[in-house]
Design an enzyme around this catalytic site. Structure first.
Site, PDB file in Angstrom:
ATOM      1  N   CYS A 113     -31.569   1.561  28.817  1.00  0.00           N
ATOM      2  CA  CYS A 113     -31.429   2.933  29.357  1.00  0.00           C
ATOM      3  C   CYS A 113     -32.289   3.949  28.622  1.00  0.00           C
ATOM      4  CB  CYS A 113     -29.977   3.375  29.317  1.00  0.00           C
ATOM      5  SG  CYS A 113     -28.898   2.232  30.171  1.00  0.00           S
ATOM      6  N   HIS A 257     -29.889  10.550  30.980  1.00  0.00           N
ATOM      7  CA  HIS A 257     -29.812   9.272  31.679  1.00  0.00           C
ATOM      8  C   HIS A 257     -28.529   9.284  32.508  1.00  0.00           C
ATOM      9  CE1 HIS A 257     -29.033   5.163  32.574  1.00  0.00           C
ATOM     10  NE2 HIS A 257     -28.115   5.029  31.649  1.00  0.00           N
ATOM     11  N   ASN A 287     -26.310   4.026  38.453  1.00  0.00           N
ATOM     12  CA  ASN A 287     -27.004   3.957  37.168  1.00  0.00           C
ATOM     13  C   ASN A 287     -28.230   3.061  37.349  1.00  0.00           C
ATOM     14  OD1 ASN A 287     -27.865   3.176  34.600  1.00  0.00           O
ATOM     15  ND2 ASN A 287     -25.792   3.154  33.741  1.00  0.00           N
TER      16      ASN A 287
HETATM   17  O1  UT7 Z   1     -25.945   3.072  30.553  1.00  0.00           O
HETATM   18  C1  UT7 Z   1     -24.691   2.749  30.051  1.00  0.00           C
HETATM   19  C2  UT7 Z   1     -23.954   2.059  31.151  1.00  0.00           C
HETATM   20  N1  UT7 Z   1     -22.567   1.991  30.998  1.00  0.00           N
HETATM   21  C3  UT7 Z   1     -21.728   3.009  31.162  1.00  0.00           C
HETATM   22  O2  UT7 Z   1     -22.076   4.136  31.321  1.00  0.00           O
HETATM   23  C4  UT7 Z   1     -20.286   2.667  31.136  1.00  0.00           C
HETATM   24  C5  UT7 Z   1     -19.433   3.491  30.260  1.00  0.00           C
HETATM   25  N2  UT7 Z   1     -18.054   3.158  30.560  1.00  0.00           N
HETATM   26  C6  UT7 Z   1     -17.388   3.689  31.595  1.00  0.00           C
HETATM   27  O3  UT7 Z   1     -17.883   4.576  32.259  1.00  0.00           O
HETATM   28  C7  UT7 Z   1     -16.011   3.205  31.906  1.00  0.00           C
HETATM   29  O4  UT7 Z   1     -15.547   2.430  30.823  1.00  0.00           O
HETATM   30  C8  UT7 Z   1     -15.936   2.397  33.226  1.00  0.00           C
HETATM   31  C9  UT7 Z   1     -16.246   3.294  34.419  1.00  0.00           C
HETATM   32  C10 UT7 Z   1     -16.932   1.246  33.204  1.00  0.00           C
HETATM   33  C11 UT7 Z   1     -14.547   1.819  33.390  1.00  0.00           C
HETATM   34  O5  UT7 Z   1     -13.579   2.859  33.341  1.00  0.00           O
HETATM   35  P1  UT7 Z   1     -12.305   2.723  32.415  1.00  0.00           P
HETATM   36  O6  UT7 Z   1     -11.497   3.927  32.639  1.00  0.00           O
HETATM   37  O7  UT7 Z   1     -12.762   2.442  31.003  1.00  0.00           O
HETATM   38  O8  UT7 Z   1     -11.587   1.491  33.072  1.00  0.00           O
HETATM   39  P2  UT7 Z   1     -11.116   0.127  32.392  1.00  0.00           P
HETATM   40  O9  UT7 Z   1     -12.298  -0.747  32.120  1.00  0.00           O
HETATM   41  O10 UT7 Z   1     -10.204   0.411  31.272  1.00  0.00           O
HETATM   42  O11 UT7 Z   1     -10.311  -0.474  33.593  1.00  0.00           O
HETATM   43  C12 UT7 Z   1      -9.182   0.176  34.136  1.00  0.00           C
HETATM   44  C13 UT7 Z   1      -8.658  -0.660  35.280  1.00  0.00           C
HETATM   45  C14 UT7 Z   1      -8.500  -2.129  34.897  1.00  0.00           C
HETATM   46  O12 UT7 Z   1      -7.335  -2.618  35.557  1.00  0.00           O
HETATM   47  P3  UT7 Z   1      -5.945  -2.745  34.755  1.00  0.00           P
HETATM   48  O13 UT7 Z   1      -6.246  -3.677  33.630  1.00  0.00           O
HETATM   49  O14 UT7 Z   1      -5.616  -1.358  34.294  1.00  0.00           O
HETATM   50  O15 UT7 Z   1      -5.045  -3.279  35.791  1.00  0.00           O
HETATM   51  C15 UT7 Z   1      -9.715  -2.771  35.512  1.00  0.00           C
HETATM   52  O16 UT7 Z   1      -9.509  -4.121  35.830  1.00  0.00           O
HETATM   53  O17 UT7 Z   1      -9.577  -0.628  36.359  1.00  0.00           O
HETATM   54  C16 UT7 Z   1      -9.910  -1.964  36.757  1.00  0.00           C
HETATM   55  N3  UT7 Z   1     -11.274  -1.970  37.266  1.00  0.00           N
HETATM   56  C17 UT7 Z   1     -11.570  -1.711  38.540  1.00  0.00           C
HETATM   57  N4  UT7 Z   1     -10.798  -1.415  39.608  1.00  0.00           N
HETATM   58  C18 UT7 Z   1     -11.428  -1.176  40.779  1.00  0.00           C
HETATM   59  C19 UT7 Z   1     -12.423  -2.214  36.596  1.00  0.00           C
HETATM   60  N5  UT7 Z   1     -13.467  -2.112  37.433  1.00  0.00           N
HETATM   61  C20 UT7 Z   1     -12.961  -1.806  38.649  1.00  0.00           C
HETATM   62  C21 UT7 Z   1     -13.546  -1.572  39.908  1.00  0.00           C
HETATM   63  N6  UT7 Z   1     -12.737  -1.257  40.940  1.00  0.00           N
HETATM   64  N7  UT7 Z   1     -14.883  -1.605  40.112  1.00  0.00           N
END
Ligand code: UT7
Length: 330
Positions: A113, A257, A287
Site C-alpha cells: 500500500c 491510501h 482498497n
Molecule cells: O491496506 C490495509 C488493508 N487492510 C485494512 O485496511 C484492514 C484494517 N482492518 C479493518 O478495517 C477491520 O479489521 C475489518 C473491516 C477488516 C474487519 O472489521 P472488524 O470490526 O475488525 O471485524 P472482525 O474481523 O472482528 O469480525 C467481526 C465479525 C466476525 O464474526 P463473529 O466472530 O463476530 O461472529 C467475522 O467473522 O464479522 C465477521 N466478518 C464478516 N461478516 C460479514 C468478517 N468479514 C465479514 C464479511 N461479511 N465480509
C-alpha cells in the site's frame, strides 16, 4: 540540485463493476456489513486474463498525454504493485515492452500500500540529482484473481479491488514541486497482512496441500492492521508538516491510501481536521493497494478538490508494515 514535480496524471479501472450485492451471491456477507465496516459500495474486477501491465498501460498513456510529453521522453519506468503477473521479471518489464521503449530502465517496487509514495520518493531523488528528466510511475493492482471469493475468505475478499493510477514525475521549472517524502517500515509485522505461498525457500514452491489449505490467499489480522494504521497515518502526516514548517491550514487536501473509510475517519479525528479535508473515493473502488493514491489524486483533481498551486499531503500505511507520506505543491 533540481526541483521535481508531478507533471501529468492518468487513471484506468476495469469496466466490470462488482457491487456488495454481487459479493452477497458469492459468500456469506451483506451490503450493510461491508458499508458499515469499510465504506465500500463497489469495486472493479478485471475480466480475465488481464495482467498488471495490461491494466497499467491505458493509465500510463493517459498520464503521458496529460504531461504533454511523448513516450520516448521517459527516462525510467517505476511500477508499484503487489500483484505482478509473474514471479519474475517485474511488471515494469512487461509494461516497458507494451510502451515500446526498449533500453529504458525498469524498476518494480514491492511495498504494497505504500508503493506509490516509495516510488514517488525514488523518482524525486533521480530528478533532483539531474540524472533523469521524466519518470513514469504507476501504481497498479490486479487483486481480484487472487482473492478467496468464498465465505472463508470474506474478511479480505470484500476489501480489495483492481485499478491503475499513473503519474509523470519531471524536472520542475515552475512553482510546482515535491517538497518532501518520508518512508518507514517495520518487518516485525510482516505476517500480519501477507500471502504465504508460493514459498521460495523450498522446492516445490507450491504444493496441492498449500492450495488446499488456502495459503495462496491474502491473510490479515484486521484489528492489528487497523490499530497500527490509525497511529501511523497521523504520525507520518504530522511529520510532513513539521519537516516543511507549515500547518494543516496551509494544506488544501490530505489524500490517504484508501484502506478503509473507518481508518480515514479515525485519522481525520486524530488530526482534528474536518472529514472534508481528507479525500475518500473508497466507496467506488475499494482498497486498490498500490493504485489507491494515484487513483484518489486523479479523482480529487477531477472533482476540483485541489488545483494548481495548492499544497497536498499523500499518506500511506499497509502490509510490511510500511508507511509513508509526501508533501506536494501541485
Ligand atoms: O491496506 C490495509 C488493508 N487492510 C485494512 O485496511 C484492514 C484494517 N482492518 C479493518 O478495517 C477491520 O479489521 C475489518 C473491516 C477488516 C474487519 O472489521 P472488524 O470490526 O475488525 O471485524 P472482525 O474481523 O472482528 O469480525 C467481526 C465479525 C466476525 O464474526 P463473529 O466472530 O463476530 O461472529 C467475522 O467473522 O464479522 C465477521 N466478518 C464478516 N461478516 C460479514 C468478517 N468479514 C465479514 C464479511 N461479511 N465480509
Amino acid at each position: 540540485m533540481f526541483k521535481s514535480k508531478i507533471s501529468g496524471i492518468g487513471k484506468h479501472v476495469p469496466e466490470n463493476v462488482i457491487t456488495n450485492f454481487d459479493l452477497e451471491k458469492m459468500m456469506d456477507t451483506s451490503n450493510e456489513w461491508i458499508i458499515e465496516r469499510t465504506g465500500i459500495r463497489e469495486r472493479r474486477f478485471v475480466t480475465q486474463p488481464t495482467g498488471a501491465a495490461d491494466l497499467a498501460l491505458p493509465a500510463c498513456l493517459n498520464a503521458i498525454q496529460n504531461a504533454e510529453i511523448q513516450n520516448t521522453d521517459i527516462d525510467l519506468i517505476i511500477v508499484a504493485t503487489t500483484t505482478p503477473e509473474h514471479s519474475f521479471p517485474g511488471t515494469s518489464s512487461f509494461l516497458q515492452a507494451l510502451l515500446g521503449l526498449p533500453g529504458v530502465p525498469t524498476l518494480d517496487i514491492r511495498v504494497q500500500c505504500s508503493g506509490f509514495i516509495y516510488g514517488l520518493s525514488i523518482a524525486d531523488q533521480f530528478i533532483k540529482t539531474g540524472q533523469y528528466r521524466n519518470i513514469l510511475l504507476v501504481g497498479v493492482e490486479v487483486q481480484s484473481v487472487g482473492l478467496n471469493l468464498t465465505t472463508e475468505g470474506r474478511d479480505t475478499a470484500v476489501l480489495f479491488g483492481d485499478g491503475a493510477g499513473a503519474v509523470i514525475v519531471s524536472r520542475s521549472e515552475d512553482e510546482s514541486q515535491i517538497y518532501s517524502t518520508h518512508l518507514f517500515g517495520d518487518g516485525r509485522f510482516a505476517k500480519e497482512l501477507w500471502i504465504d505461498a508460493p514459498i521460495c525457500d523450498r522446492s516445490p514452491r507450491i504444493t496441492q496441500e498449500m492450495i488446499a489449505e488456502g495459503r495462496i490467499y491474502p491473510k490479515m489480522n484486521g484489528r492489528q492492521v487497523f490499530k497500527h494504521a490509525i497511529t501511523r497515518f497521523p504520525e507520518v502526516i504530522k511529520l510532513a508538516l513539521d519537516a516543511n514548517s507549515i500547518s494543516m491550514n496551509d494544506i488544501a487536501l490530505v489524500i490517504p491510501h484508501q484502506a478503509n473509510q473507518r481508518i480515514t475517519e479515525a485519522v481525520a479525528q486524530r488530526l482534528e481536521i474536518s472529514p472534508e479535508k481528507v479525500y475518500s473515493n473508497i466507496h467506488r473502488y475499494g482498497n486498490t493497494t498500490g493504485a489507491s493514491i494515484p487513483l484518489a489524486m486523479y479523482d480529487a483533481l477531477s472533482e476540483k478538490r485541489f488545483k494548481k498551486g495548492d499544497r497536498i499531503i499523500l499518506a500511506a500505511f499497509g502490509s510490511g508494515f510500511t508507511w509513508a507520506s509526501a508533501l506536494i505543491k501541485w
